[in-house]
Design a protein around this motif. Structure first.
Motif, PDB file in Angstrom:
ATOM      1  N   LEU A 149     -30.282  37.115 -15.659  1.00  0.00           N
ATOM      2  CA  LEU A 149     -29.535  38.155 -14.934  1.00  0.00           C
ATOM      3  C   LEU A 149     -29.284  39.369 -15.823  1.00  0.00           C
ATOM      4  CD1 LEU A 149     -27.106  35.716 -13.172  1.00  0.00           C
ATOM      5  CD2 LEU A 149     -28.668  37.254 -11.993  1.00  0.00           C
ATOM      6  N   ASP A 150     -29.372  39.151 -17.103  1.00  0.00           N
ATOM      7  CA  ASP A 150     -29.213  40.231 -18.068  1.00  0.00           C
ATOM      8  C   ASP A 150     -30.324  40.044 -19.098  1.00  0.00           C
ATOM      9  OD1 ASP A 150     -28.047  42.431 -19.147  1.00  0.00           O
ATOM     10  OD2 ASP A 150     -26.122  41.486 -19.601  1.00  0.00           O
ATOM     11  N   ARG A 151     -30.800  41.139 -19.649  1.00  0.00           N
ATOM     12  CA  ARG A 151     -31.873  41.019 -20.624  1.00  0.00           C
ATOM     13  C   ARG A 151     -31.331  40.953 -22.042  1.00  0.00           C
ATOM     14  NH1 ARG A 151     -36.961  41.602 -18.864  1.00  0.00           N
ATOM     15  NH2 ARG A 151     -37.243  42.574 -16.825  1.00  0.00           N
ATOM     16  N   ALA A 152     -31.841  40.029 -22.815  1.00  0.00           N
ATOM     17  CA  ALA A 152     -31.501  39.995 -24.234  1.00  0.00           C
ATOM     18  C   ALA A 152     -32.091  41.242 -24.884  1.00  0.00           C
ATOM     19  CB  ALA A 152     -32.066  38.737 -24.878  1.00  0.00           C
ATOM     20  N   THR A 153     -31.452  41.725 -25.935  1.00  0.00           N
ATOM     21  CA  THR A 153     -32.001  42.889 -26.637  1.00  0.00           C
ATOM     22  C   THR A 153     -32.818  42.451 -27.854  1.00  0.00           C
ATOM     23  OG1 THR A 153     -29.850  43.110 -27.733  1.00  0.00           O
ATOM     24  CG2 THR A 153     -30.251  44.528 -25.856  1.00  0.00           C
ATOM     25  N   GLY A 154     -32.862  41.137 -28.092  1.00  0.00           N
ATOM     26  CA  GLY A 154     -33.689  40.634 -29.178  1.00  0.00           C
ATOM     27  C   GLY A 154     -33.894  39.141 -29.048  1.00  0.00           C
ATOM     28  N   GLY A 155     -34.869  38.617 -29.741  1.00  0.00           N
ATOM     29  CA  GLY A 155     -35.149  37.183 -29.698  1.00  0.00           C
ATOM     30  C   GLY A 155     -35.967  36.816 -28.477  1.00  0.00           C
ATOM     31  N   GLU A 156     -36.035  35.517 -28.226  1.00  0.00           N
ATOM     32  CA  GLU A 156     -36.907  35.030 -27.158  1.00  0.00           C
ATOM     33  C   GLU A 156     -36.144  34.071 -26.249  1.00  0.00           C
ATOM     34  OE1 GLU A 156     -41.385  33.693 -27.680  1.00  0.00           O
ATOM     35  OE2 GLU A 156     -40.019  31.990 -27.918  1.00  0.00           O
ATOM     36  N   ILE A 157     -36.286  34.265 -24.945  1.00  0.00           N
ATOM     37  CA  ILE A 157     -35.675  33.370 -23.956  1.00  0.00           C
ATOM     38  C   ILE A 157     -36.800  32.809 -23.115  1.00  0.00           C
ATOM     39  CG2 ILE A 157     -33.892  33.174 -22.160  1.00  0.00           C
ATOM     40  CD1 ILE A 157     -32.765  34.746 -24.435  1.00  0.00           C
ATOM     41  N   ARG A 158     -36.968  31.508 -23.127  1.00  0.00           N
ATOM     42  CA  ARG A 158     -38.023  30.896 -22.308  1.00  0.00           C
ATOM     43  C   ARG A 158     -37.398  29.936 -21.312  1.00  0.00           C
ATOM     44  NH1 ARG A 158     -42.863  32.203 -24.857  1.00  0.00           N
ATOM     45  NH2 ARG A 158     -44.047  30.962 -23.384  1.00  0.00           N
ATOM     46  N   ALA A 159     -37.851  30.035 -20.068  1.00  0.00           N
ATOM     47  CA  ALA A 159     -37.399  29.122 -19.030  1.00  0.00           C
ATOM     48  C   ALA A 159     -38.652  28.512 -18.412  1.00  0.00           C
ATOM     49  CB  ALA A 159     -36.588  29.866 -17.973  1.00  0.00           C
ATOM     50  N   LEU A 160     -38.703  27.211 -18.338  1.00  0.00           N
ATOM     51  CA  LEU A 160     -39.883  26.477 -17.849  1.00  0.00           C
ATOM     52  C   LEU A 160     -41.142  26.982 -18.549  1.00  0.00           C
ATOM     53  CD1 LEU A 160     -38.964  26.442 -14.043  1.00  0.00           C
ATOM     54  CD2 LEU A 160     -38.616  24.611 -15.724  1.00  0.00           C
ATOM     55  N   GLY A 161     -41.003  27.257 -19.829  1.00  0.00           N
ATOM     56  CA  GLY A 161     -42.139  27.667 -20.644  1.00  0.00           C
ATOM     57  C   GLY A 161     -42.522  29.126 -20.521  1.00  0.00           C
ATOM     58  N   GLN A 162     -41.814  29.862 -19.648  1.00  0.00           N
ATOM     59  CA  GLN A 162     -42.186  31.269 -19.447  1.00  0.00           C
ATOM     60  C   GLN A 162     -41.188  32.201 -20.138  1.00  0.00           C
ATOM     61  OE1 GLN A 162     -43.664  32.347 -15.499  1.00  0.00           O
ATOM     62  NE2 GLN A 162     -43.318  30.240 -14.893  1.00  0.00           N
ATOM     63  N   ASP A 163     -41.721  33.240 -20.714  1.00  0.00           N
ATOM     64  CA  ASP A 163     -40.924  34.190 -21.480  1.00  0.00           C
ATOM     65  C   ASP A 163     -40.243  35.188 -20.527  1.00  0.00           C
ATOM     66  OD1 ASP A 163     -39.882  36.015 -23.212  1.00  0.00           O
ATOM     67  OD2 ASP A 163     -41.773  36.467 -24.239  1.00  0.00           O
ATOM     68  N   SER A 174     -38.300  37.678 -21.128  1.00  0.00           N
ATOM     69  CA  SER A 174     -38.290  39.083 -21.557  1.00  0.00           C
ATOM     70  C   SER A 174     -39.629  39.770 -21.277  1.00  0.00           C
ATOM     71  CB  SER A 174     -37.938  39.190 -23.039  1.00  0.00           C
ATOM     72  OG  SER A 174     -38.837  38.414 -23.793  1.00  0.00           O
ATOM     73  N   ALA A 175     -40.672  38.984 -21.026  1.00  0.00           N
ATOM     74  CA  ALA A 175     -41.982  39.573 -20.750  1.00  0.00           C
ATOM     75  C   ALA A 175     -42.155  39.895 -19.265  1.00  0.00           C
ATOM     76  CB  ALA A 175     -43.085  38.623 -21.215  1.00  0.00           C
ATOM     77  N   MET A 176     -41.176  39.483 -18.435  1.00  0.00           N
ATOM     78  CA  MET A 176     -41.318  39.688 -16.986  1.00  0.00           C
ATOM     79  C   MET A 176     -40.726  41.031 -16.577  1.00  0.00           C
ATOM     80  SD  MET A 176     -40.185  36.021 -15.439  1.00  0.00           S
ATOM     81  CE  MET A 176     -40.845  34.487 -16.099  1.00  0.00           C
ATOM     82  N   ASN A 177     -41.387  41.715 -15.654  1.00  0.00           N
ATOM     83  CA  ASN A 177     -40.767  42.921 -15.101  1.00  0.00           C
ATOM     84  C   ASN A 177     -39.705  42.506 -14.077  1.00  0.00           C
ATOM     85  OD1 ASN A 177     -42.010  42.395 -12.621  1.00  0.00           O
ATOM     86  ND2 ASN A 177     -43.752  43.730 -13.067  1.00  0.00           N
ATOM     87  N   GLU A 178     -38.958  43.471 -13.564  1.00  0.00           N
ATOM     88  CA  GLU A 178     -37.812  43.161 -12.691  1.00  0.00           C
ATOM     89  C   GLU A 178     -38.219  42.341 -11.469  1.00  0.00           C
ATOM     90  OE1 GLU A 178     -34.574  43.400 -12.976  1.00  0.00           O
ATOM     91  OE2 GLU A 178     -34.848  44.181 -14.991  1.00  0.00           O
ATOM     92  N   ASP A 179     -39.344  42.703 -10.845  1.00  0.00           N
ATOM     93  CA  ASP A 179     -39.777  42.008  -9.625  1.00  0.00           C
ATOM     94  C   ASP A 179     -40.134  40.552  -9.923  1.00  0.00           C
ATOM     95  OD1 ASP A 179     -39.386  44.262  -8.197  1.00  0.00           O
ATOM     96  OD2 ASP A 179     -41.509  44.780  -7.934  1.00  0.00           O
ATOM     97  N   ARG A 180     -40.852  40.364 -11.006  1.00  0.00           N
ATOM     98  CA  ARG A 180     -41.270  39.015 -11.378  1.00  0.00           C
ATOM     99  C   ARG A 180     -40.049  38.169 -11.739  1.00  0.00           C
ATOM    100  NH1 ARG A 180     -44.664  37.063 -15.781  1.00  0.00           N
ATOM    101  NH2 ARG A 180     -44.936  34.890 -15.212  1.00  0.00           N
TER     102      ARG A 180
END
Ligand SMILES: Nc1ncnc2c1ncn2[C@@H]1O[C@H](COP(=O)(O)OP(=O)(O)OP(=O)(O)O)[C@@H](O)[C@H]1O
Ligand SMILES: [Mg+2]
Length: 109
Positions: free
Chosen positions: A58-72, A74-80
């Motif tokens: 719901l909020d984007r981290a400004t650093g580091g990596e967040i993966r959910a079900l193996g997917q990154d 922070s690499a997703m655009n808003e729609d995705r």
């Protein structure tokens, strides 16, 4: 088998405050396994809600990596990210922010 559903590596959140940048999350590393229940404990203002917002996409981290079900996330655009949340995330908010003059169905809409 890797049953990790959520993993954070050095997750950081810095927001712009009136007096300059405010570091809210200072580098959180954790992982959550399928079926695991966990409690997040800390004093008021320590960043629990901020961490949950980042973990829930719901909020984007400004650093580091967040993966959910193996997917990154922070690499997703808003729609995705919105589709990913719709399909995989459930959040129960502390306050529901319902509009009392509207019906339940109108509130959902
Ligand atoms: N949008 C924002 N801009 C600037 N600072 C913020 C913002 N949102 C939260 N903060 C600050 O980030 C810190 C963490 O806030 P957060 O709401 O995550 O804490 P919390 O642990 O959930 O607190 P509580 O137990 O009261 O719910 C606090 O110092 C808060 O003032
Ligand atoms: Mg909170």
């Amino acid at each position: 088998m890797d049953d990790t559903v959520l993993s954070l590596r050095d997750a950081r959140l810095t927001l712009d405050g009136n007096a300059g940048p405010v570091e809210i999350l200072h580098g959180i590393t954790l992982s959550v396994r399928r079926g695991e229940t966990l409690g997040l404990v800390g004093p008021s203002g320590s960043g629990k809600s901020s961490l949950l917002m980042v973990m829930g996409g719901l909020d984007r981290a400004t650093g580091g990596e967040i993966r959910a079900l193996g997917q990154d996330l922070s690499a997703m655009n808003e729609d995705r990210l919105a589709r990913f949340r719709r399909d995989n995330m459930g959040v129960v908010f502390q306050s529901f922010h319902l509009i009392p003059t509207m019906t339940a169905i109108e509130n959902v809409a």
